[in-house]
Design a protein around this motif. Structure first.
Motif, PDB file in Angstrom:
ATOM      1  N   THR A   1     -14.104  -0.647   2.940  1.00  0.00           N
ATOM      2  CA  THR A   1     -12.707  -1.039   3.079  1.00  0.00           C
ATOM      3  C   THR A   1     -12.567  -1.979   4.264  1.00  0.00           C
ATOM      4  OG1 THR A   1     -12.283   0.994   4.345  1.00  0.00           O
ATOM      5  CG2 THR A   1     -11.763   1.024   2.005  1.00  0.00           C
TER       6      THR A   1
ATOM      7  N   ASN B   1      -9.481  -3.951   6.119  1.00  0.00           N
ATOM      8  CA  ASN B   1      -8.021  -4.014   6.169  1.00  0.00           C
ATOM      9  C   ASN B   1      -7.577  -4.969   7.263  1.00  0.00           C
ATOM     10  OD1 ASN B   1      -8.485  -1.953   4.379  1.00  0.00           O
ATOM     11  ND2 ASN B   1      -7.070  -0.514   5.322  1.00  0.00           N
TER      12      ASN B   1
ATOM     13  N   VAL C   1      -5.790  -8.767  -2.470  1.00  0.00           N
ATOM     14  CA  VAL C   1      -5.042  -8.234  -1.318  1.00  0.00           C
ATOM     15  C   VAL C   1      -3.568  -7.972  -1.648  1.00  0.00           C
ATOM     16  CG1 VAL C   1      -6.593  -9.150   0.439  1.00  0.00           C
ATOM     17  CG2 VAL C   1      -4.704 -10.576  -0.335  1.00  0.00           C
ATOM     18  N   GLY C   2      -3.310  -7.510  -2.864  1.00  0.00           N
ATOM     19  CA  GLY C   2      -1.950  -7.186  -3.267  1.00  0.00           C
ATOM     20  C   GLY C   2      -1.068  -8.372  -3.586  1.00  0.00           C
TER      21      GLY C   2
ATOM     22  N   MET D   1      -7.636  -5.047   1.892  1.00  0.00           N
ATOM     23  CA  MET D   1      -6.172  -5.006   1.871  1.00  0.00           C
ATOM     24  C   MET D   1      -5.643  -5.865   3.010  1.00  0.00           C
ATOM     25  SD  MET D   1      -4.821  -1.217   0.874  1.00  0.00           S
ATOM     26  CE  MET D   1      -4.887  -0.623   2.558  1.00  0.00           C
TER      27      MET D   1
ATOM     28  N   ALA E   1      -1.185  -2.165   7.221  1.00  0.00           N
ATOM     29  CA  ALA E   1      -2.356  -2.197   6.334  1.00  0.00           C
ATOM     30  C   ALA E   1      -3.406  -1.166   6.721  1.00  0.00           C
ATOM     31  CB  ALA E   1      -2.964  -3.601   6.323  1.00  0.00           C
TER      32      ALA E   1
ATOM     33  N   ASP F   1       0.827  -1.212   0.000  1.00  0.00           N
ATOM     34  CA  ASP F   1       0.000   0.000   0.000  1.00  0.00           C
ATOM     35  C   ASP F   1       0.861   1.260   0.000  1.00  0.00           C
ATOM     36  OD1 ASP F   1       0.915   0.017   2.589  1.00  0.00           O
ATOM     37  OD2 ASP F   1      -1.053  -0.210   3.525  1.00  0.00           O
TER      38      ASP F   1
ATOM     39  N   ASP G   1      -8.796   4.558  -5.799  1.00  0.00           N
ATOM     40  CA  ASP G   1      -7.807   3.599  -6.280  1.00  0.00           C
ATOM     41  C   ASP G   1      -7.645   3.572  -7.792  1.00  0.00           C
ATOM     42  OD1 ASP G   1     -10.206   2.458  -7.008  1.00  0.00           O
ATOM     43  OD2 ASP G   1     -10.058   0.752  -5.654  1.00  0.00           O
TER      44      ASP G   1
ATOM     45  N   GLU H   1      -3.403   1.486  -2.845  1.00  0.00           N
ATOM     46  CA  GLU H   1      -4.450   0.573  -2.376  1.00  0.00           C
ATOM     47  C   GLU H   1      -4.169  -0.870  -2.815  1.00  0.00           C
ATOM     48  OE1 GLU H   1      -6.663   2.033  -0.509  1.00  0.00           O
ATOM     49  OE2 GLU H   1      -6.034   4.074  -1.009  1.00  0.00           O
ATOM     50  N   GLN H   2      -2.884  -1.169  -3.112  1.00  0.00           N
ATOM     51  CA  GLN H   2      -2.471  -2.504  -3.552  1.00  0.00           C
ATOM     52  C   GLN H   2      -3.093  -2.884  -4.901  1.00  0.00           C
ATOM     53  OE1 GLN H   2      -3.391  -5.065  -0.165  1.00  0.00           O
ATOM     54  NE2 GLN H   2      -1.478  -4.516   0.862  1.00  0.00           N
TER      55      GLN H   2
END
Length: 565
Positions: free
Chosen positions: A467, A469, A364-365, A429, A478, A140, A344, A392-393
């Protein structure tokens, strides 16, 4: 004359007189190291460890590495030891560092402004496949992290990265970290001002410069001219946000002192308007204040946010102007509230030149080296040579001609990279978690991915921005405190009395001009097993109780504890 035995002074215990050493501020003359971190930095600049890595450690192997290099200075070149497999979260705070260390490293590639060419992305993908067991995470902070790196391979990895203009310099450590930038700088139709020249000038002046390589702790920067406020400016040490001055035109609004972790603080406006050609001067002034006045005695008070909180914005601005810039800054307006709820850039958007950029959401990246190489290939097949990472990944392909958009989208979706993701795929995330991180207590990446699947199955019609996280420890990599649903990993007791992985819940955090931290419901902790049930229950209550157009964060602030439990 000596005091008599009856004199109270004769029997009073003698107090040890010690010289007050303050908070270790260099500007106050306190240069004596007050903890081990300050000592190893004084002993040798972290930038110097590269020579030892190349000439000694990569040739003699992991066991030859000096402990102060291993757990200290090597971070100046983007290297952290990763967690030894099989160590559960209950031992994270119990074991010594050498017991947690695996003989492999996480390597962080810094990507200032999120800017990558497809050639650079392909090289990262190839390095991942050859040296990192295929691992790759988009963070992130717009970086890409690799795992399972052997010290023997680091010089070759550096060579390949630097051949295409990439670096790991000061990606970690008590240094100026990656400079966040709008991933659509210079191309978005609605952009107020392009901050790219300022980012490039800051890189030239500051990164790798020994005048700034020994800071009290890390220093995080963000610069964006997007009206979406797309760089999480509220939680950086310094941030410059695009605004239109009524007399002087487009420039930047200056913020300082943001940060999360265990003592979260929202950054504060200094009320100053900064033109583009002065951004690098102001950045250098703020980082110099941190170097000279920052608190070095206690690591948990060594971030700029504590100095800003103690000084206040008025004094901070005065010191910046009087001692470091030698001139007054112009007063200026605050940024306007973003129109969009998402920041994003996911989806298909027109560029100012008539072409399009296409943003997409991995899980989630978490990607892998093969996928990164395929993204580069898909972009190039559709006429693009530029990609971007976001805060935001997420990722973006730039410069796509209109007649190529549908085919590009299809190519990305075939890689499970969603251009029109669900709210859950888009808004979830996760940090690295216990899989690799020595600070983590619980698993995050796989848990977040599984949670997305469950919520998509259970709530297929839910389309509100949300969101979620997940963080493996209290350090908030995160950004749990500013999520609608923030999940801080910890060990909890389940219904059978067993200690298991779980999360403390934060509800209703937000970024934007209404930024604030999430609410904690007394005693509310959720086991990992219960997590999908809990999130589903809260979101269903939100849908049932919300007013028209009400955001989750606003509802969570007013909802009863029963509704949030």
């Amino acid at each position: 004359m000596a005091p008599s035995p009856q004199d109270p002074a004769a029997s009073a215990p003698r107090r040890k007189v010690s010289r007050h050493r303050g908070e270790g501020q260099w500007a106050a003359g306190h240069h004596t190291p007050l903890n081990g971190n300050e000592q190893f930095k004084k002993d040798d600049d972290g930038l110097n460890v590269r020579t030892r890595i190349e000439t000694i450690y990569s040739k003699r192997g992991f066991d030859s590495i000096d402990p102060n290099d291993l757990r200290g200075r090597m971070r100046w070149w983007g290297l952290y030891t990763q967690r030894k497999p099989g160590i559960d979260g209950g031992k994270t705070a119990v074991l010594e560092p050498e017991e947690l260390d695996d003989k492999y490293f996480m390597l962080r590639v810094r990507i200032d402004g999120g800017r990558l060419t497809t050639a650079q992305l392909r090289v990262i993908g190839e390095i991942s496949q050859e040296f990192a067991r295929g691992t790759a995470d988009i963070t992130d902070r717009q970086n890409i992290q690799l795992h399972w790196i052997r010290i023997e391979d680091v010089p070759e990895i550096w060579r390949r990265l630097e051949d295409v203009g990439l670096s790991t310099t000061e990606a970690c450590g008590d240094t100026p970290r990656v400079i966040l930038g709008s991933p659509v700088a210079g191309i978005a139709e609605d952009e107020i001002i392009d901050g790219t020249p300022a980012i490039e000038e800051i890189q030239r002046r500051v990164i790798g410069n020994k005048a700034f390589s020994n800071l009290p702790r890390k220093f995080k920067s963000a610069i964006s001219g997007s009206p979406l406020l797309d760089v999480a400016h509220e939680i950086n040490d310094i941030a410059l946000v695009g605004v239109e001055h009524p007399e002087h035109g487009p420039g930047f609004d200056l913020w300082v002192g943001g940060g999360l972790s265990t003592n979260p603080k929202i950054g504060v406006r200094l009320g100053a308007w900064v033109p583009l050609d002065e951004v690098a001067d102001v950045h250098e002034g703020v980082i110099s204040i941190f170097r000279d006045y920052g608190y070095r005695r206690l690591r948990n008070r060594a971030r700029l946010k504590f100095l800003v909180a103690d000084w206040g914005p008025e004094k901070f601005r005065q010191v910046l102007e009087d001692e470091y810039l030698g001139r007054k800054l112009l007063d200026g307006p605050a940024p306007e509230q973003p129109v969009e709820r998402w920041r994003d850039h996911v989806g298909v958007h027109r560029q100012r030149d008539g072409r399009f950029y296409v943003g997409f959401a991995p899980r989630v990246g978490r990607v892998d080296g093969a996928t990164l190489a395929k993204i580069a290939g898909v972009a190039e097949e559709h006429g693009s040579g530029r990609v971007r990472t976001t805060t935001e990944q997420k990722m973006i392909v730039l410069d796509v001609e209109g007649d190529q958009v549908d085919s590009l989208v299809a190519g990305l979706e075939a890689l499970d990279l969603r251009v029109t993701p669900s709210s859950f795929r888009r808004g979830t995330m996760a940090c690295t978690g216990i899989e690799f991180c020595k600070l983590a207590i619980v698993e995050t990446k796989a848990r977040g991915s599984a949670l997305i699947d469950e919520l998509e199955r259970r709530l297929p019609e839910f389309d509100e921005p949300i969101t979620i996280n997940l963080n493996g420890c209290p350090n908030a990599c995160a950004r749990i405190q500013v999520a609608d649903i923030g999940l801080k990993g910890q060990l909890v007791v389940d219904e059978d009395g067993n200690q298991v992985e779980g999360y403390q819940v934060h509800l209703g955090g937000a970024l934007g001009l209404e930024a604030g931290f999430g609410r904690k419901v007394r005693g509310l902790k959720v086991t990992s097993k219960e997590l999908p049930d809990y999130v589903e229950r809260v979101l269903r209550r939100f849908e049932a109780e919300r007013a028209d157009g009400e955001r989750f964060a606003v509802w969570a602030a007013r909802a009863s504890e029963e509704a949030l439990s």
